[in-house]
Enzyme design. Structure first.
Site, PDB file in Angstrom:
ATOM      1  N   ASP A  43       0.868  -1.182   0.000  1.00 26.54           N
ATOM      2  CA  ASP A  43       0.000   0.000   0.000  1.00 26.54           C
ATOM      3  C   ASP A  43       0.899   1.224   0.000  1.00 26.54           C
ATOM      4  OD1 ASP A  43      -3.247   0.324   0.812  1.00 26.54           O
ATOM      5  OD2 ASP A  43      -2.025   2.125   1.055  1.00 26.54           O
ATOM      6  N   ASP A  70       4.358   2.120  -4.197  1.00 32.57           N
ATOM      7  CA  ASP A  70       3.525   2.836  -5.158  1.00 32.57           C
ATOM      8  C   ASP A  70       3.360   1.925  -6.366  1.00 32.57           C
ATOM      9  OD1 ASP A  70       2.384   4.422  -7.098  1.00 32.57           O
ATOM     10  OD2 ASP A  70       3.819   6.077  -6.899  1.00 32.57           O
ATOM     11  N   TYR A 162     -11.821   5.850 -14.722  1.00 30.29           N
ATOM     12  CA  TYR A 162     -11.980   4.763 -13.757  1.00 30.29           C
ATOM     13  C   TYR A 162     -12.875   3.663 -14.308  1.00 30.29           C
ATOM     14  CZ  TYR A 162     -13.417   2.331  -9.476  1.00 30.29           C
ATOM     15  OH  TYR A 162     -13.687   1.374  -8.529  1.00 30.29           O
ATOM     16  N   LYS A 166     -11.902  -0.237 -15.009  1.00 31.87           N
ATOM     17  CA  LYS A 166     -12.579  -1.332 -14.305  1.00 31.87           C
ATOM     18  C   LYS A 166     -13.301  -2.274 -15.263  1.00 31.87           C
ATOM     19  CE  LYS A 166     -11.539  -1.009  -9.973  1.00 31.87           C
ATOM     20  NZ  LYS A 166     -10.827  -2.132  -9.310  1.00 31.87           N
ATOM     21  N   THR A 197     -16.957   1.931   2.586  1.00 40.17           N
ATOM     22  CA  THR A 197     -15.682   2.182   3.243  1.00 40.17           C
ATOM     23  C   THR A 197     -15.742   3.565   3.875  1.00 40.17           C
ATOM     24  OG1 THR A 197     -14.713   3.208   1.296  1.00 40.17           O
ATOM     25  CG2 THR A 197     -14.495   0.804   1.491  1.00 40.17           C
TER      26      THR A 197
END
Length: 255
Positions: A43, A70, A162, A166, A197
């Site tokens: 992470d 990264d 995005y 995806k 989240t």
């Protein structure tokens, strides 16, 4: 944690999780540790990741191994895979979780931003698989679980880079499943809906959005990271030994 299934096949299995420091990724790390797996994760957020390591250990589960990385730097990702392999052993489960659903308008997208979003949301999934599949082949098999998104399925706007990335995860999953199947390596995609989240709650959840969620989902409750982690566990385990080349939607019945 709610009492849920234990998969004996996951005990002592070496698992590599990308984006494991917070959100869905942190829940995936926690759930694999609860299964007795040996978990390494990467992470970019060191503070959150180190806290997760402490919390999992304090809960009495095996301590996960964290490498700060990264993922847009593919060489750094390869190094991280090597560090986890050296620390824990050959990797036989890969969970490609890392992503970032930053909103963006069409007119704001530059070529550089486009490339960056593909790097953050798609590119690393292929190169992580490329780096770990030799371990799986030598072990006689393994499991790769990619994380997709229903955002492109429902035609969500406001983040075209995005949703493009995806949607491509589904194609990557099918391609890898075909190429790696003869090596007894299974590749599946878990496709989350809108998962609550802390980041989603802080940035995107509004009363209007919550009302739409409850209207469109068949299940009239908010979905949480553990809902995704439990599906990932199944596809990583030997209980899913005949499952590959699939995209499994976990969205409460929205799509």
């Amino acid at each position: 944690m709610t009492a849920t299934a234990i998969y004996p096949s996951l005990k002592d299995r070496v698992v590599f999780v990308t984006g494991g420091g917070s959100g869905i990724g942190a829940s995936i790390v926690e759930h694999f540790c609860r299964q007795g797996a040996k978990v390494g994760f990467v992470d970019i957020n060191q503070e959150a990741s180190e806290k997760l390591v402490r919390d999992v250990e304090a809960a009495g589960h095996g301590k996960p191994f964290f490498v700060n990385c990264d993922l847009t730097d593919i060489e750094a990702l390869r190094v991280a895979v090597g560090q986890v392999r050296e620390k824990l052993g050959p990797i036989t489960v890969l969970v490609n979780n890392a992503a970032h659903d930053q909103r963006h308008a069409i007119d704001e997208v530059t070529p550089e931003y486009w490339d960056d979003r593909i790097a953050v949301n798609l590119k690393h999934q292929f190169f992580a698989a490329q780096a770990v599949y030799p371990d799986m082949e030598k072990a006689g098999g393994g499991a790769i679980v990619n994380l997709g998104s229903v955002s492109w399925m429902i035609g969500q706007g406001g983040m075209p880079c995005y949703t493009t990335a995806k949607s491509a995860v589904a194609g990557l999953t099918r391609s890898l499943a075909r190429d790696l199947g003869p090596k007894n390596i299974r590749v599946n995609c878990v496709v989350p809906g809108w998962i609550m989240t802390q980041r989603q709650i802080d940035l995107w959840l509004t009363p209007e959005g919550e009302a739409e969620l409850l209207e469109r989902q068949c299940l009239k409750r908010k979905l949480v990271p553990a809902d995704i982690a439990r599906a990932v566990l199944f596809f990583a385990s030997d209980d899913a030994g005949a499952c590959t080349n699939q995209s499994y939607i976990v969205d409460g019945g929205w799509v």
